[in-house]
Design a protein around this motif. Structure first.
Motif, mmCIF file in Angstrom:
data_model
loop_
_atom_site.group_PDB
_atom_site.id
_atom_site.type_symbol
_atom_site.label_atom_id
_atom_site.label_comp_id
_atom_site.label_asym_id
_atom_site.label_seq_id
_atom_site.Cartn_x
_atom_site.Cartn_y
_atom_site.Cartn_z
ATOM 1 N N ARG A 14 -4.370 6.499 15.482
ATOM 2 C CA ARG A 14 -5.488 5.757 16.059
ATOM 3 C C ARG A 14 -4.894 4.576 16.833
ATOM 4 O O ARG A 14 -4.006 3.887 16.332
ATOM 5 N N TYR A 38 -10.343 0.808 16.461
ATOM 6 C CA TYR A 38 -10.697 0.565 15.061
ATOM 7 C C TYR A 38 -12.151 0.144 14.908
ATOM 8 O O TYR A 38 -12.700 -0.553 15.747
ATOM 9 N N PHE A 81 -8.261 0.378 9.898
ATOM 10 C CA PHE A 81 -7.398 1.431 10.447
ATOM 11 C C PHE A 81 -7.980 2.809 10.144
ATOM 12 O O PHE A 81 -8.060 3.663 11.008
ATOM 13 N N TRP A 82 -8.312 3.005 8.872
ATOM 14 C CA TRP A 82 -8.773 4.312 8.396
ATOM 15 C C TRP A 82 -9.834 4.102 7.333
ATOM 16 O O TRP A 82 -9.801 3.098 6.617
ATOM 17 N N GLU A 103 -10.949 9.684 5.293
ATOM 18 C CA GLU A 103 -9.703 9.767 6.068
ATOM 19 C C GLU A 103 -8.488 9.528 5.174
ATOM 20 O O GLU A 103 -7.528 10.298 5.217
ATOM 21 N N MET A 104 -8.543 8.467 4.376
ATOM 22 C CA MET A 104 -7.455 8.220 3.426
ATOM 23 C C MET A 104 -7.801 8.972 2.155
ATOM 24 O O MET A 104 -8.796 8.660 1.487
ATOM 25 N N ALA A 141 -7.558 -0.320 4.435
ATOM 26 C CA ALA A 141 -6.314 -0.533 5.173
ATOM 27 C C ALA A 141 -6.757 -1.088 6.510
ATOM 28 O O ALA A 141 -7.455 -0.408 7.267
#
Lengths: 116, 116
Positions: free
Chosen positions: A3, A8, A28-29, A34-35, A42
């Motif tokens: 990304r 973001y 970020f995620w 996603e994570m 994060a």
């Protein structure tokens, strides 16, 4: 997956944890979707000069701060410490922290919270 | 607890994962003894110009890269992508990645690996 910095999801938090000013949080995620691991956040945190995140504790999780740019004073579970680029703060197991931008430019922090 | 940038345990890895040159790994915190959560590495990676980390997969864990300084080309599970300051790469669930410094100054990355 990657990304770019411009992509973001951005959140603005005023008086975060009782602190001063407005903190920009660029995620970020996303957790879970996603994570897939135990990170629940994060993100890049940006604190303008004078802004702060108030003191709070982390129970059953830990937060890593990595200072990327700027100058800060952290409250490291009761002890005031100056932090600058490249320095880190790790807060977990019930301990608490706060952080304030003490410089004259933005304070940028990479922050990761993992649960356990 | 905090740690200053000059205090990290530093590891030099030549031909990391089959890559070129030498990668400097500055470990922010040690797993298990300092990080009580599921992070098995939290570090700053420095790749000099031309250096790289070769392609490898992450099974039952995920790695977050945040580019702090410099220019990179990543192999994002088979797709080549350019990355610069502020960009992120997330690799887990069996996917793989590689990264190369394509600029003329050091490439600095904050890297966190969490297991699950």
């Amino acid at each position: 997956m990657f990304r770019k910095a411009s992509q973001y999801r951005t959140e603005l938090r005023s008086n975060m944890r009782g602190g001063d000013g407005t903190v920009k949080i660029e995620h970020f995620w996303e957790p879970k979707t996603e994570m897939l691991g135990p990170a629940r956040m994060a993100a890049k945190l940006t604190l303008p000069p004078g802004a702060s995140i108030g003191f709070h504790n982390h129970e059953k999780e830990e937060e890593l701060f990595v200072i990327v740019k700027g100058q800060a004073e952290a409250d490291d579970n009761g002890t005031k410490v100056p932090l600058g680029p490249g320095d880190t703060l790790l807060t977990g197991n019930g301990a608490g922290h706060a952080i304030r931008n003490t410089g004259d430019s933005d304070l940028e922090i990479v922050a990761v919270i993992t649960t356990y």
